[in-house]
Design a protein around this motif. Structure first.
Motif, PDB file in Angstrom:
ATOM      1  N   HIS A  68       0.815  -1.209   0.000  1.00 57.21           N
ATOM      2  CA  HIS A  68       0.000   0.000   0.000  1.00 57.21           C
ATOM      3  C   HIS A  68       0.855   1.267   0.000  1.00 57.21           C
ATOM      4  N   ALA A  69       2.110   1.154   0.417  1.00 64.74           N
ATOM      5  CA  ALA A  69       2.976   2.329   0.433  1.00 64.74           C
ATOM      6  C   ALA A  69       3.188   2.883  -0.972  1.00 64.74           C
ATOM      7  N   VAL A  70       3.203   1.996  -1.979  1.00 71.11           N
ATOM      8  CA  VAL A  70       3.377   2.438  -3.367  1.00 71.11           C
ATOM      9  C   VAL A  70       2.119   2.190  -4.192  1.00 71.11           C
ATOM     10  N   ARG A  71       1.017   1.798  -3.518  1.00 71.54           N
ATOM     11  CA  ARG A  71      -0.288   1.608  -4.163  1.00 71.54           C
ATOM     12  C   ARG A  71      -0.231   0.568  -5.284  1.00 71.54           C
ATOM     13  N   THR A  72       0.277  -0.624  -4.993  1.00 69.57           N
ATOM     14  CA  THR A  72       0.293  -1.694  -5.982  1.00 69.57           C
ATOM     15  C   THR A  72      -0.144  -2.999  -5.329  1.00 69.57           C
ATOM     16  N   THR A  97       0.292  -8.095   3.348  1.00 64.95           N
ATOM     17  CA  THR A  97       0.121  -6.661   3.122  1.00 64.95           C
ATOM     18  C   THR A  97       0.938  -5.890   4.151  1.00 64.95           C
ATOM     19  N   ASP A  98       1.075  -4.595   3.922  1.00 62.87           N
ATOM     20  CA  ASP A  98       1.761  -3.740   4.893  1.00 62.87           C
ATOM     21  C   ASP A  98       0.756  -2.946   5.718  1.00 62.87           C
ATOM     22  N   THR A 143     -11.462   1.554  11.344  1.00 61.18           N
ATOM     23  CA  THR A 143     -12.205   2.560  12.091  1.00 61.18           C
ATOM     24  C   THR A 143     -13.697   2.331  11.881  1.00 61.18           C
ATOM     25  N   ALA A 144     -14.504   3.097  12.595  1.00 57.65           N
ATOM     26  CA  ALA A 144     -15.956   2.972  12.442  1.00 57.65           C
ATOM     27  C   ALA A 144     -16.430   3.493  11.084  1.00 57.65           C
ATOM     28  N   GLN A 145     -15.538   4.165  10.346  1.00 56.87           N
ATOM     29  CA  GLN A 145     -15.863   4.623   8.986  1.00 56.87           C
ATOM     30  C   GLN A 145     -15.397   3.609   7.940  1.00 56.87           C
ATOM     31  N   LEU A 146     -14.907   2.444   8.402  1.00 57.16           N
ATOM     32  CA  LEU A 146     -14.490   1.325   7.552  1.00 57.16           C
ATOM     33  C   LEU A 146     -13.184   1.600   6.814  1.00 57.16           C
ATOM     34  N   ALA A 147     -12.432   2.597   7.273  1.00 55.97           N
ATOM     35  CA  ALA A 147     -11.089   2.837   6.749  1.00 55.97           C
ATOM     36  C   ALA A 147     -10.098   2.008   7.566  1.00 55.97           C
ATOM     37  N   VAL A 148      -9.034   1.539   6.917  1.00 56.83           N
ATOM     38  CA  VAL A 148      -8.008   0.797   7.644  1.00 56.83           C
ATOM     39  C   VAL A 148      -7.291   1.761   8.570  1.00 56.83           C
ATOM     40  N   GLU A 149      -7.155   1.362   9.802  1.00 60.05           N
ATOM     41  CA  GLU A 149      -6.630   2.236  10.861  1.00 60.05           C
ATOM     42  C   GLU A 149      -5.205   2.685  10.566  1.00 60.05           C
ATOM     43  N   GLY A 150      -4.979   3.990  10.686  1.00 61.14           N
ATOM     44  CA  GLY A 150      -3.638   4.525  10.535  1.00 61.14           C
ATOM     45  C   GLY A 150      -3.163   4.684   9.105  1.00 61.14           C
TER      46      GLY A 150
END
Length: 474
Positions: free
Chosen positions: A105-109, A301-302, A314-321
């Motif tokens: 995810h750091a380089v979006r691939t 994954t990272d 999170t409660a918004q369904l985003a991966v934390e941090g």
């Protein structure tokens, strides 16, 4: 990393998408398909203009509606009506049949393997993205039980459900055509491990089907078959509550099903199921439904994981941090904001997955447009379970139902949730016809080798039937 962030910030101006955004959805199950469907509806204009690209990577070209697997195994529903073709319901999305093996995810691939890469021996292809939705679901949670990998059958896919149906009927054929009492007894003994939804519903439906089929065998009676449910804890169907769980055990035992609580499967080697209480069941059928675990790709994954291997969300369904990474369903540890105690997460069931997918899709749209995000909050309204034809249990809005009313509620609920009007109409038609005509009790195990007969006629070497096939398949 800075360039990726700058590009994302330039993409949204005045609430409109200005540059092409690439959304990658990993998984074509409940969350994956419904998220892509939500995005497809919300971003229809941008998709047609080419401002946004949605790619769905799934190992299968369809989504399986798993609550209908027991009825598909029993023959009440055709297998093709249990699945939803992804390309039909997602015409504006790019559907890639393959598997994501790693995510950076750091380089979006994301590394993706497809049928083409496997057959030609090429390395996994790298797929770039701007927004990532991780919804690979779960896999069967197995234990190091001797003989499990060789002899047990799972119950998570439509292929396994139909294979199990063929297997049960084949065992009845074996029992009716042998004079060996040991082989007959093993063929007519069916052991199910796991007292959750999958195990109880599959056992109830298949026992009903087998008892019905027995009337067409001159030397078989329903009483000749032995059905065993093995559960490691002290209750079954924990989702419906302790009282209905006890009611379920009572109903199953009245149908001559042995329900063994606080018992584990120690071994099934040599076609003998050995339990922790010392009981031994010679059997040719062991069905494993003892829970699930997060998909292994999450470990590649990272992104942050919780102790159970799920993505921290999170409660918004985003991966934390992290930014621009989302998750829901079995793969995500989503905080339950409706719970009274701290640290609670939503249950990994279809009821939450469907609703989380809608919120997740909306939040991705809000992110692209620079709008505030929604919080996922849903209190579970109840649970329903089928115990076979005209039998069920349900707990809805605090009220408990059993028998035919619960069974009808179970069917009505899942009919309302199965995707597309096409599927709803076909399933309803099949239920109606099943009530008017007799069950189909045909085994189609030979479908696994459709060219065998032609190869034999052409003088070739067709795949030989194993002298003792581990899963009863042809």
């Amino acid at each position: 990393m800075a360039q990726a962030v700058d590009k994302q910030q330039r993409r949204v101006r005045h609430g409109r998408v200005k540059e092409r955004a690439r959304i990658l959805v990993v998984g074509g199950g409940y969350v994956g398909m419904y998220t892509a469907l939500r995005l497809q509806r919300k971003l229809k204009r941008q998709l047609r203009r080419g401002d946004i690209e949605i790619t769905v990577v799934s190992p299968d070209p369809y989504m399986t509606y798993q609550p209908f697997l027991p009825e598909a195994a029993a023959g009440s529903i055709s297998p093709r009506h249990v699945v939803v073709p992804l390309r039909r319901v997602l015409p504006e999305c790019r559907v890639v049949i393959g598997e994501v093996t790693a995510v950076d995810h750091a380089v979006r691939t994301a590394a993706v393997t497809t049928l083409a890469t496997e057959r030609h021996g090429r390395a996994a292809e790298l797929l770039g993205y701007d927004e990532l939705v991780l919804a690979p679901g779960s896999v069967s949670r197995t234990l190091p039980v001797p003989g499990l990998a060789e002899h047990a059958i799972g119950f998570r896919t439509v292929e396994e459900a139909i294979g199990l149906r063929n297997h049960v009927i084949e065992q009845m054929d074996i029992a009716s055509s042998t004079r060996d009492p040991a082989l007959r007894d093993a063929a007519l003994t069916f052991v199910f491990v796991g007292g959750g939804y999958a195990g109880v519903e599959a056992l109830g439906e298949l026992q009903d089907m087998a008892r019905y089929a027995a009337r067409y065998y001159a030397n078989l009676r329903p009483e000749d078959m032995k059905w065993v449910l093995v559960e490691a804890t002290g209750r079954v169907l924990p989702e419906v509550g302790p009282e209905l769980g006890r009611h379920t055990v009572t109903q199953l035992r009245r149908r001559n099903i042995q329900v063994l609580l606080n018992t584990r499967l120690e071994s099934c080697a040599d076609r003998v199921a050995v339990l922790s209480d010392g009981r031994r069941f010679p059997t040719r059928t062991v069905v494993w439904t003892a829970g699930v675990k997060p998909h292994p790709v999450l470990a590649a994954t990272d992104l942050p994981l919780d102790p159970r291997g799920r993505l921290r969300c999170t409660a918004q369904l985003a991966v934390e941090g992290t930014e621009h990474a989302w998750a829901a369903g079995d793969a995500a540890a989503v905080p339950d904001v409706t719970a009274t105690g701290p640290g609670a997460t939503t249950a990994p069931n279809a009821q939450h997955a469907l609703r989380q997918a809608r919120v997740l899709g909306d939040n991705i749209v809000h992110t692209l447009r620079g709008e505030p995000l929604r919080t996922y909050a849903h209190r579970q309204l109840g649970s329903v379970a089928s115990l076979g034809l005209h039998k069920g249990v349900a707990q809805v809005y605090g009220r408990r139902l059993t028998g035919r009313p619960a069974w009808l509620l179970h069917r009505a609920y899942h009919l309302s949730r199965v995707p597309t009007f096409n599927r709803k109409a076909r399933v309803l038609a099949e239920w109606t016809l099943a009530g008017l005509f007799k069950r189909e009790i045909v085994s189609l195990g030979s479908l696994e080798h459709p060219r065998a007969e032609f190869e034999r006629a052409a003088g070739g070497n067709p795949p030989r039937r194993h002298p003792d096939p581990p899963k009863g398949s042809s």
